[in-house]
Design a protein around this motif. Sequence first.
Motif, PDB file in Angstrom:
ATOM      1  N   ILE A  19      -5.437  -2.987  13.110  1.00  0.00           N
ATOM      2  CA  ILE A  19      -4.272  -3.950  12.737  1.00  0.00           C
ATOM      3  C   ILE A  19      -4.020  -3.691  10.534  1.00  0.00           C
ATOM      4  CG2 ILE A  19      -2.737  -6.359  12.031  1.00  0.00           C
ATOM      5  CD1 ILE A  19      -4.439  -7.171  15.196  1.00  0.00           C
ATOM      6  N   VAL A  20      -5.107  -3.510  10.106  1.00  0.00           N
ATOM      7  CA  VAL A  20      -5.113  -4.095   9.067  1.00  0.00           C
ATOM      8  C   VAL A  20      -4.108  -2.505   8.522  1.00  0.00           C
ATOM      9  CG1 VAL A  20      -6.178  -3.899   6.678  1.00  0.00           C
ATOM     10  CG2 VAL A  20      -6.906  -5.595   8.562  1.00  0.00           C
ATOM     11  N   ASN A  21      -5.181  -0.911   9.122  1.00  0.00           N
ATOM     12  CA  ASN A  21      -4.871   0.225   8.174  1.00  0.00           C
ATOM     13  C   ASN A  21      -2.678   0.488   9.168  1.00  0.00           C
ATOM     14  OD1 ASN A  21      -7.095   1.047   7.941  1.00  0.00           O
ATOM     15  ND2 ASN A  21      -7.952   1.383   9.447  1.00  0.00           N
ATOM     16  N   ALA A  22      -2.466  -0.252  10.514  1.00  0.00           N
ATOM     17  CA  ALA A  22      -1.122   0.097  10.679  1.00  0.00           C
ATOM     18  C   ALA A  22      -0.300  -0.575   9.377  1.00  0.00           C
ATOM     19  CB  ALA A  22      -1.317  -0.666  11.983  1.00  0.00           C
ATOM     20  N   VAL A  23      -0.884  -2.382   9.686  1.00  0.00           N
ATOM     21  CA  VAL A  23      -0.147  -2.686   7.934  1.00  0.00           C
ATOM     22  C   VAL A  23       0.208  -2.107   6.764  1.00  0.00           C
ATOM     23  CG1 VAL A  23       0.280  -4.877   6.564  1.00  0.00           C
ATOM     24  CG2 VAL A  23      -0.030  -5.188   9.414  1.00  0.00           C
ATOM     25  N   LEU A  24      -0.991  -1.342   7.047  1.00  0.00           N
ATOM     26  CA  LEU A  24      -1.232  -0.833   5.106  1.00  0.00           C
ATOM     27  C   LEU A  24       0.112   0.548   4.884  1.00  0.00           C
ATOM     28  CD1 LEU A  24      -4.765  -0.761   4.538  1.00  0.00           C
ATOM     29  CD2 LEU A  24      -2.651  -2.040   3.300  1.00  0.00           C
ATOM     30  N   THR A  25       0.442   1.323   6.420  1.00  0.00           N
ATOM     31  CA  THR A  25       0.518   1.755   6.340  1.00  0.00           C
ATOM     32  C   THR A  25       2.508   1.907   6.564  1.00  0.00           C
ATOM     33  OG1 THR A  25       0.871   1.956   8.608  1.00  0.00           O
ATOM     34  CG2 THR A  25      -0.058   3.599   7.748  1.00  0.00           C
ATOM     35  N   THR A  26       3.150   0.444   6.698  1.00  0.00           N
ATOM     36  CA  THR A  26       4.309  -0.316   5.890  1.00  0.00           C
ATOM     37  C   THR A  26       5.033  -0.075   4.934  1.00  0.00           C
ATOM     38  OG1 THR A  26       3.655  -1.878   6.723  1.00  0.00           O
ATOM     39  CG2 THR A  26       4.032  -0.693   8.807  1.00  0.00           C
ATOM     40  N   PRO A  27       5.971  -0.217   4.468  1.00  0.00           N
ATOM     41  CA  PRO A  27       6.323  -0.881   2.981  1.00  0.00           C
ATOM     42  C   PRO A  27       5.928  -2.525   3.265  1.00  0.00           C
ATOM     43  CG  PRO A  27       8.099  -0.817   4.349  1.00  0.00           C
ATOM     44  CD  PRO A  27       7.231   0.133   5.552  1.00  0.00           C
ATOM     45  N   LEU A  28       5.267  -3.093   3.731  1.00  0.00           N
ATOM     46  CA  LEU A  28       4.436  -4.406   3.602  1.00  0.00           C
ATOM     47  C   LEU A  28       2.956  -4.089   2.871  1.00  0.00           C
ATOM     48  CD1 LEU A  28       4.526  -7.396   4.292  1.00  0.00           C
ATOM     49  CD2 LEU A  28       3.257  -6.833   6.071  1.00  0.00           C
ATOM     50  N   GLY A  29       2.859  -2.915   3.339  1.00  0.00           N
ATOM     51  CA  GLY A  29       0.688  -2.435   2.709  1.00  0.00           C
ATOM     52  C   GLY A  29       1.498  -2.205   1.103  1.00  0.00           C
ATOM     53  N   LYS A  30       2.843  -1.517   0.507  1.00  0.00           N
ATOM     54  CA  LYS A  30       3.045  -1.471  -1.019  1.00  0.00           C
ATOM     55  C   LYS A  30       3.609  -3.368  -1.593  1.00  0.00           C
ATOM     56  CE  LYS A  30       4.006   3.575  -1.403  1.00  0.00           C
ATOM     57  NZ  LYS A  30       5.307   4.008  -1.861  1.00  0.00           N
TER      58      LYS A  30
END
Length: 990
Positions: free
Chosen positions: A681-692
């Motif tokens: 889940i964490v890695n998936a989020v980091l690939t989205t704009p939310l990650g930045k």
Amino acid sequence: MTDPASRPVTALLRELAEAGVPAEASPRRRSEYSYDASNYRVEPLAVVFPRTVDDVVAAVAACRASGTAVIARGGGTSMAGNAVGPGLVLDFSRHMDRVLAVDEEAGTVDVEPGVVLAALSREVERATGGRRTFAPDPSSRNRATVGGAIGNDACGNHSVRYGRTSDHVAEIDLVTSDGARLTATETGIRATDPADLFSVTRAEALAASLARLAQENLSAFRLEFGRIPRQVSGYHLENLLPEKKFNIARAVVGSEGTWAVVVGARMKLVPKPASALLVCLGYADVVDAARDVPTILEFSPAAVEGTDEAIVATMRHRRGSGSVLGLPKGRAWLFVDLDGDDAASVRAQADRLLTRLAKNGRLVQGRAAADPAERASLWRVREDGAGLSSRLASGGESWPGWEDSAVAPERLADYLADLRELLAEHELTGVMYGHFGAGCMHIRITYDLRSEEGREVFRAFTHRAAELVVRHGGSLSGEHGDGRARSELLPLMYSPEVLAAFSECRRLWDPAGILNPGSMTDPDPMDAHLALAGVPEREWRTSFDLRPATSAGTDPWVHAVQGCIGVGRCRADGGGVMCPSYRATRDEKDSTRGRARVLQDMVRGARTVEEGWRSEEVREALDLCLACKACSTDCPAGVDMATYKSEFLDHYHRGRRRPLTHFSLGWLPRWLKLTGRLPGIVNAVLTTPLGKVAAAAGGLTTKRALPRFASAREWRREIAEAGVRAPGAAGEDAAVLFVDTFTRGFRPEVAGAAARVLADAGDAVECAADACCGLTWISTGQLGTAKRLLAKAAEALDDGTDRPIVVVEPSCAAALRKDLPELVHTEQAERVAARVRSFAAHLADRVSAGWEPSPARPVPQRAVLQTHCHEYSVFGATAQRTVLEAAGVRDIVDANGCCGVAGNFGFEADHYDVSMRVAEHALAPALRATDHDVAVLTDGFSCARQVDQLDPARPGLHLAQVLDRGATRATSPTAPPTRDRHTEETEEPR
């Protein structure tokens, strides 16, 4: 409180700004430039970094109008106090540092004053195909500048062959205090620009006055100058004599910035020898060594350098027994460089020399060092002499002041014998090294400059030593100049007639009387402005135990930060790893030396840096320190700025809001416990704009991709598959594999590879992972937490054996080896730290014991090697190379520098750009110079992340991954490890 310096400087700063020459007068900047490499501290008003000659003219004009002193400065490596003063400092090393033109046919090179001597030699050799070079090579040549060498008539290791800087000047471009632009030549002086009528008139008048001065002092100049090869003290007025052809260029050399400001020069080149060989000679003591110098000179050597046992012992103590290679038996050594047209003739000459010296009966042992590594190792002992001798292995300190006396080479032995008696009379010890072949000694002496009584001894001894060298027909200075250290003593060496000529000559050049006051004529007392005087007694409580480095009666923190003596090796543009931030910015504030000077003013309570642990100026100076620890190894004085930064930040942030990165990155091990439960889940989020958005909220840069997080179970699976035994099951001969937080959280595949390689090396392997080294808390100055974690780690790892603790991540290994005993003051911490090895260092030991790595896959024949800075500083720079070569890797491209990430530094938004500039020094060029199928070795997690940023198609590999016999995931040494299992893992750790 209003700064007293602000009143006189306000008008000066305004006038400079109006002329388009910005000056800096911040408290931090003034602290940085209050020191050079001498015993002195003189606070300037402001600092200017000129970019053009017009900037210099404007700066001098502003100073003339306000009566402000002007101090020209190059690399700031002066050991006599030549480069500090009370006015405006002009630092030429930052911008006016170009090689303008190389004329091989004429045998000259046109340069700006701030060009570093080593860079000049490299450029000349490149431009001439290696046929020519620039000869003067002082030990500080990789940071000292041409302008500085002209200022004090620097010489160097090969001065026996090539003489002094004054032997290599064709023309010098100058700006005088009254605004004239003049060019001093070998036959006179002229206006630099023939259309500049003021300068034309000034040149004519000055030439006439200098000729008159020489005519009036013919006898004195002929009798009192040029008596020995290294007579550097005073002005070189013999060059004004008719028989010297009125060589004003040579006369200017050695005037120490008191006549005019050097803004350019045409320097002479020399042929570069085709072949050279270093002969190292061992003697019972320095006097015996000196007595053989006349015999050695009969063999026309290019260099005859010497050092004593104290420096060698300190080198070995600080950098390990392997740091000095090929040294023959003895307690004092001479390094003799022989050169010629071919290697065979040079070797035959070396054999004849050794035979002759053996007949003299004083030589203990001698040998020719043909191996390049041995040669480099031996020269480094000599070149780092000043720094190494400042903090000796015996625990004592030594200081300059009488470090540059010179006599005729044939009188050197008698002079040293008498000098040793004088030292003993004053209960002092002299650490001796220097240019034996030229009769010039660099002797650092164990003065106590912190106490009034010690300073009285300093004054009394130096006066007696000056009388002694004059009795031996010598010079107070042989290349460092007189400066603040020896100008007061010139009346012991020269007649009143010559001293009057010095004063008259200076007035002719500098009618405004503003250039480098306090030196040469009308000098300040030699014991005025001593940097160690007036430091208030105060207890500075620290978390790090700095007591092993202290001397009696000095607070540990004060003594530690005063370790920097200003030799400036941190400003070198090559060799070693320090100081990566200075190499990126070329700003003194970002050098180890600059930071140390600000810290030294902090403990002084100086008005330039006030408020102690709460000082904003100190925080600013430390901001770009990457905490790479390289200075603790590369600095000859052993300055450990990473430790000082951590200690300071711990105090500075007490009761203050910390930067967000101190939580996002400083608390990383805590966050990894959470991400390890839900990595997918964490890695998936980091690939989205939310990650930045999340990265920015944590103070992280959005320009750098964040690493992918691993499951908390993945490293356990790797270890289990490798067949690692449970704790206590492997027996007392096992190696304990410590799987650190970074390996567990980001690259668990390395844990299994490391376990298999250790087994292949003959180790029964036992795993330990239930501990943290506290590294991220140390680097962000959260030392309370760091100490608690380290204490728990010591308790977990102290199993009553002396089994090696092999740590996968080199930065964690360094923390356990070095920081653990310094922060946790127990015998348990000492025991555990002594057992810690980095993975590479442990395997290098196995190779030395006969192990031959035999990976199942073919090893890469070529590899880029990026050694982690902490591995380099704590365990040495050679371990990975040793193991790779044993495994069959034949072509190793050594990046040899900091990667730029350095833990949290490169992930911080404010530091990203500097991080990438640091990478451009070594790592980025090495990657660009090699094909994508060339493996990249990055044992450090930080280094691997920088490689990901610079070359995403070529992941950095841990040494374990290259050597792993059981690896099945990667099809080639450069293929990225698969991450399917640990990115999808959601189970909690067992």
